[in-house]
Design a protein around this motif. Structure first.
Motif, PDB file in Angstrom:
ATOM      1  N   GLU A   1       0.936  -1.205   0.033  1.00 34.44           N
ATOM      2  CA  GLU A   1      -0.046   0.073   0.050  1.00 34.44           C
ATOM      3  C   GLU A   1       0.860   1.211  -0.001  1.00 34.44           C
ATOM      4  O   GLU A   1       2.039   1.348   0.547  1.00 34.44           O
ATOM      5  CB  GLU A   1      -0.894  -0.083   1.285  1.00 34.44           C
ATOM      6  N   LEU A   2       0.577   2.166  -0.718  1.00 35.96           N
ATOM      7  CA  LEU A   2       1.066   3.494  -0.762  1.00 35.96           C
ATOM      8  C   LEU A   2       0.407   4.334   0.163  1.00 35.96           C
ATOM      9  O   LEU A   2      -0.903   4.328   0.468  1.00 35.96           O
ATOM     10  CB  LEU A   2       1.419   4.250  -2.225  1.00 35.96           C
ATOM     11  N   GLY A   3       0.910   5.635   0.490  1.00 32.79           N
ATOM     12  CA  GLY A   3       0.330   6.684   1.224  1.00 32.79           C
ATOM     13  C   GLY A   3       0.997   7.320   2.267  1.00 32.79           C
ATOM     14  O   GLY A   3       2.166   6.636   2.519  1.00 32.79           O
ATOM     15  N   PRO A   4       0.354   7.961   3.415  1.00 32.49           N
ATOM     16  CA  PRO A   4       1.216   8.593   4.197  1.00 32.49           C
ATOM     17  C   PRO A   4       1.176   7.641   5.333  1.00 32.49           C
ATOM     18  O   PRO A   4       2.241   7.820   6.393  1.00 32.49           O
ATOM     19  CB  PRO A   4       0.409   9.845   4.745  1.00 32.49           C
ATOM     20  N   ASP A   5       0.454   6.594   5.513  1.00 32.54           N
ATOM     21  CA  ASP A   5       0.812   5.479   6.491  1.00 32.54           C
ATOM     22  C   ASP A   5       1.524   4.251   6.022  1.00 32.54           C
ATOM     23  O   ASP A   5       1.755   3.419   7.060  1.00 32.54           O
ATOM     24  CB  ASP A   5      -0.598   4.942   6.889  1.00 32.54           C
ATOM     25  N   ALA A   6       1.932   4.364   4.821  1.00 33.14           N
ATOM     26  CA  ALA A   6       2.957   3.367   4.388  1.00 33.14           C
ATOM     27  C   ALA A   6       4.360   3.432   5.149  1.00 33.14           C
ATOM     28  O   ALA A   6       4.759   4.640   5.261  1.00 33.14           O
ATOM     29  CB  ALA A   6       3.024   3.288   2.816  1.00 33.14           C
ATOM     30  N   SER A   7       4.817   2.146   5.083  1.00 30.66           N
ATOM     31  CA  SER A   7       6.163   2.065   5.991  1.00 30.66           C
ATOM     32  C   SER A   7       7.084   2.374   5.016  1.00 30.66           C
ATOM     33  O   SER A   7       7.027   2.740   3.695  1.00 30.66           O
ATOM     34  CB  SER A   7       6.485   0.803   6.342  1.00 30.66           C
ATOM     35  N   ALA A   8       8.338   2.919   5.406  1.00 27.44           N
ATOM     36  CA  ALA A   8       9.348   3.518   4.588  1.00 27.44           C
ATOM     37  C   ALA A   8       9.912   2.022   3.847  1.00 27.44           C
ATOM     38  O   ALA A   8      10.402   2.425   2.787  1.00 27.44           O
ATOM     39  CB  ALA A   8      10.433   3.971   5.511  1.00 27.44           C
ATOM     40  N   ARG A   9      10.022   1.001   4.331  1.00 23.57           N
ATOM     41  CA  ARG A   9      10.352  -0.037   3.648  1.00 23.57           C
ATOM     42  C   ARG A   9       9.404  -0.314   2.501  1.00 23.57           C
ATOM     43  O   ARG A   9      10.103  -0.804   1.342  1.00 23.57           O
ATOM     44  CB  ARG A   9      10.199  -1.382   4.569  1.00 23.57           C
ATOM     45  N   SER A  10       8.220  -0.156   2.634  1.00 26.77           N
ATOM     46  CA  SER A  10       7.326  -0.400   1.344  1.00 26.77           C
ATOM     47  C   SER A  10       7.447   0.741   0.155  1.00 26.77           C
ATOM     48  O   SER A  10       7.597   0.164  -0.921  1.00 26.77           O
ATOM     49  CB  SER A  10       5.773  -0.277   1.785  1.00 26.77           C
ATOM     50  N   ASN A  11       7.516   1.942   0.891  1.00 28.89           N
ATOM     51  CA  ASN A  11       7.925   2.980  -0.211  1.00 28.89           C
ATOM     52  C   ASN A  11       9.366   2.803  -0.986  1.00 28.89           C
ATOM     53  O   ASN A  11       9.538   2.929  -2.167  1.00 28.89           O
ATOM     54  CB  ASN A  11       7.924   4.332   0.448  1.00 28.89           C
ATOM     55  N   GLY A  12      10.134   2.208  -0.123  1.00 32.25           N
ATOM     56  CA  GLY A  12      11.507   1.877  -0.606  1.00 32.25           C
ATOM     57  C   GLY A  12      11.507   0.923  -1.742  1.00 32.25           C
ATOM     58  O   GLY A  12      12.298   0.935  -2.677  1.00 32.25           O
ATOM     59  N   ARG A  13      10.702  -0.182  -1.505  1.00 35.68           N
ATOM     60  CA  ARG A  13      10.601  -1.232  -2.358  1.00 35.68           C
ATOM     61  C   ARG A  13      10.041  -0.900  -3.652  1.00 35.68           C
ATOM     62  O   ARG A  13      10.395  -1.149  -4.855  1.00 35.68           O
ATOM     63  CB  ARG A  13       9.775  -2.567  -1.742  1.00 35.68           C
ATOM     64  N   VAL A  14       9.007   0.134  -3.596  1.00 33.35           N
ATOM     65  CA  VAL A  14       8.478   0.596  -4.771  1.00 33.35           C
ATOM     66  C   VAL A  14       9.298   1.544  -5.584  1.00 33.35           C
ATOM     67  O   VAL A  14       9.750   1.412  -6.781  1.00 33.35           O
ATOM     68  CB  VAL A  14       7.014   1.554  -4.342  1.00 33.35           C
ATOM     69  N   GLY A  15      10.104   2.442  -4.867  1.00 33.24           N
ATOM     70  CA  GLY A  15      11.340   3.442  -5.343  1.00 33.24           C
ATOM     71  C   GLY A  15      12.223   2.506  -6.046  1.00 33.24           C
ATOM     72  O   GLY A  15      12.606   2.763  -7.218  1.00 33.24           O
ATOM     73  N   GLY A  16      12.695   1.528  -5.345  1.00 32.27           N
ATOM     74  CA  GLY A  16      13.712   0.590  -5.845  1.00 32.27           C
ATOM     75  C   GLY A  16      13.165  -0.155  -7.234  1.00 32.27           C
ATOM     76  O   GLY A  16      14.103  -0.180  -8.206  1.00 32.27           O
ATOM     77  N   SER A  17      12.101  -0.699  -7.153  1.00 33.95           N
ATOM     78  CA  SER A  17      11.506  -1.691  -8.282  1.00 33.95           C
ATOM     79  C   SER A  17      11.475  -0.478  -9.630  1.00 33.95           C
ATOM     80  O   SER A  17      11.545  -0.928 -10.697  1.00 33.95           O
ATOM     81  CB  SER A  17      10.305  -2.090  -8.094  1.00 33.95           C
ATOM     82  N   MET A  18      10.865   0.780  -9.131  1.00 33.25           N
ATOM     83  CA  MET A  18      10.558   1.479 -10.277  1.00 33.25           C
ATOM     84  C   MET A  18      11.985   2.092 -10.870  1.00 33.25           C
ATOM     85  O   MET A  18      12.119   2.194 -12.190  1.00 33.25           O
ATOM     86  CB  MET A  18       9.923   2.931  -9.727  1.00 33.25           C
ATOM     87  N   THR A  19      12.911   2.313 -10.205  1.00 32.05           N
ATOM     88  CA  THR A  19      14.349   2.710 -10.530  1.00 32.05           C
ATOM     89  C   THR A  19      14.768   1.707 -11.602  1.00 32.05           C
ATOM     90  O   THR A  19      15.354   1.748 -12.628  1.00 32.05           O
ATOM     91  CB  THR A  19      15.317   3.040  -9.441  1.00 32.05           C
ATOM     92  N   LYS A  20      14.637   0.501 -11.150  1.00 33.13           N
ATOM     93  CA  LYS A  20      15.110  -0.723 -11.840  1.00 33.13           C
ATOM     94  C   LYS A  20      14.429  -0.751 -13.410  1.00 33.13           C
ATOM     95  O   LYS A  20      15.213  -0.794 -14.409  1.00 33.13           O
ATOM     96  CB  LYS A  20      14.769  -1.942 -11.381  1.00 33.13           C
ATOM     97  N   LYS A  21      13.081  -0.404 -13.438  1.00 36.08           N
ATOM     98  CA  LYS A  21      12.400  -0.441 -14.429  1.00 36.08           C
ATOM     99  C   LYS A  21      12.663   0.886 -15.520  1.00 36.08           C
ATOM    100  O   LYS A  21      12.709   0.618 -16.702  1.00 36.08           O
ATOM    101  CB  LYS A  21      10.736  -0.437 -14.259  1.00 36.08           C
ATOM    102  N   LEU A  22      12.957   1.858 -14.909  1.00 40.29           N
ATOM    103  CA  LEU A  22      13.430   3.024 -15.641  1.00 40.29           C
ATOM    104  C   LEU A  22      14.649   2.928 -16.174  1.00 40.29           C
ATOM    105  O   LEU A  22      14.943   3.534 -17.228  1.00 40.29           O
ATOM    106  CB  LEU A  22      13.183   4.371 -14.616  1.00 40.29           C
ATOM    107  N   VAL A  23      15.663   2.302 -15.484  1.00 42.41           N
ATOM    108  CA  VAL A  23      16.982   2.064 -15.882  1.00 42.41           C
ATOM    109  C   VAL A  23      16.977   1.299 -17.085  1.00 42.41           C
ATOM    110  O   VAL A  23      17.618   1.345 -18.254  1.00 42.41           O
ATOM    111  CB  VAL A  23      17.924   1.466 -14.803  1.00 42.41           C
ATOM    112  N   ASN A  24      16.130   0.137 -16.924  1.00 40.39           N
ATOM    113  CA  ASN A  24      15.876  -0.833 -18.030  1.00 40.39           C
ATOM    114  C   ASN A  24      15.600  -0.228 -19.345  1.00 40.39           C
ATOM    115  O   ASN A  24      15.995  -0.196 -20.416  1.00 40.39           O
ATOM    116  CB  ASN A  24      14.996  -1.988 -17.760  1.00 40.39           C
ATOM    117  N   LYS A  25      14.409   0.830 -19.133  1.00 44.03           N
ATOM    118  CA  LYS A  25      13.579   1.446 -20.257  1.00 44.03           C
ATOM    119  C   LYS A  25      14.725   2.268 -20.830  1.00 44.03           C
ATOM    120  O   LYS A  25      14.891   2.501 -22.116  1.00 44.03           O
ATOM    121  CB  LYS A  25      12.435   1.958 -19.544  1.00 44.03           C
ATOM    122  N   GLY A  26      15.516   3.061 -20.005  1.00 40.29           N
ATOM    123  CA  GLY A  26      16.564   3.844 -20.537  1.00 40.29           C
ATOM    124  C   GLY A  26      17.692   3.376 -21.380  1.00 40.29           C
ATOM    125  O   GLY A  26      18.072   3.917 -22.331  1.00 40.29           O
TER     126      GLY A  26
END
Length: 108
Positions: free
Chosen positions: A78-103
């Motif tokens: 879940e995303l949002g203000p109540d989401a844990s830093a770990r959850s937000n970090g997992r999303v951010g890390g996965s997005m970065t991997k996807k964006l690097v591959n797309k780049g």
């Protein structure tokens, strides 16, 4: 060798060549030497700059807000203000991997 394998091998070779070229161009722009005798800091600066460049290229053609929620859904978090830093970090890390591959794909 099948036609697909041959095409794939050529694409991989050209992709590696493009990556090597980009690495040395970025090192030159940063004014650092890279390679086995260079410091980890110099090599890391080049790697970080390449990652930023690839992510920036991919962001130009990507709806990152949609990607964020799609990625969270794929990870089952879940995303949002109540989401844990770990959850937000997992999303951010996965997005970065996807964006690097797309780049990387747009670099070819």
């Amino acid at each position: 060798m099948s036609r697909t394998s041959s095409t794939s091998s050529k694409k991989s070779a050209s992709s590696r060549q493009a990556s090597e070229q980009m690495k040395y161009e970025v090192a030159n722009e940063l004014g650092v030497e890279i390679g086995p005798d260079a410091s980890a800091r110099s090599n890391g600066r080049v790697g970080g700059a390449i990652t930023r460049e690839l992510v920036n290229r991919a962001k130009q053609s990507t709806d990152t807000q949609s990607m964020k929620y799609e990625t969270a859904n794929e990870l089952g978090v879940e995303l949002g203000p109540d989401a844990s830093a770990r959850s937000n970090g997992r999303v951010g890390g996965s997005m970065t991997k996807k964006l690097v591959n797309k780049g990387k794909q747009s670099n070819n």
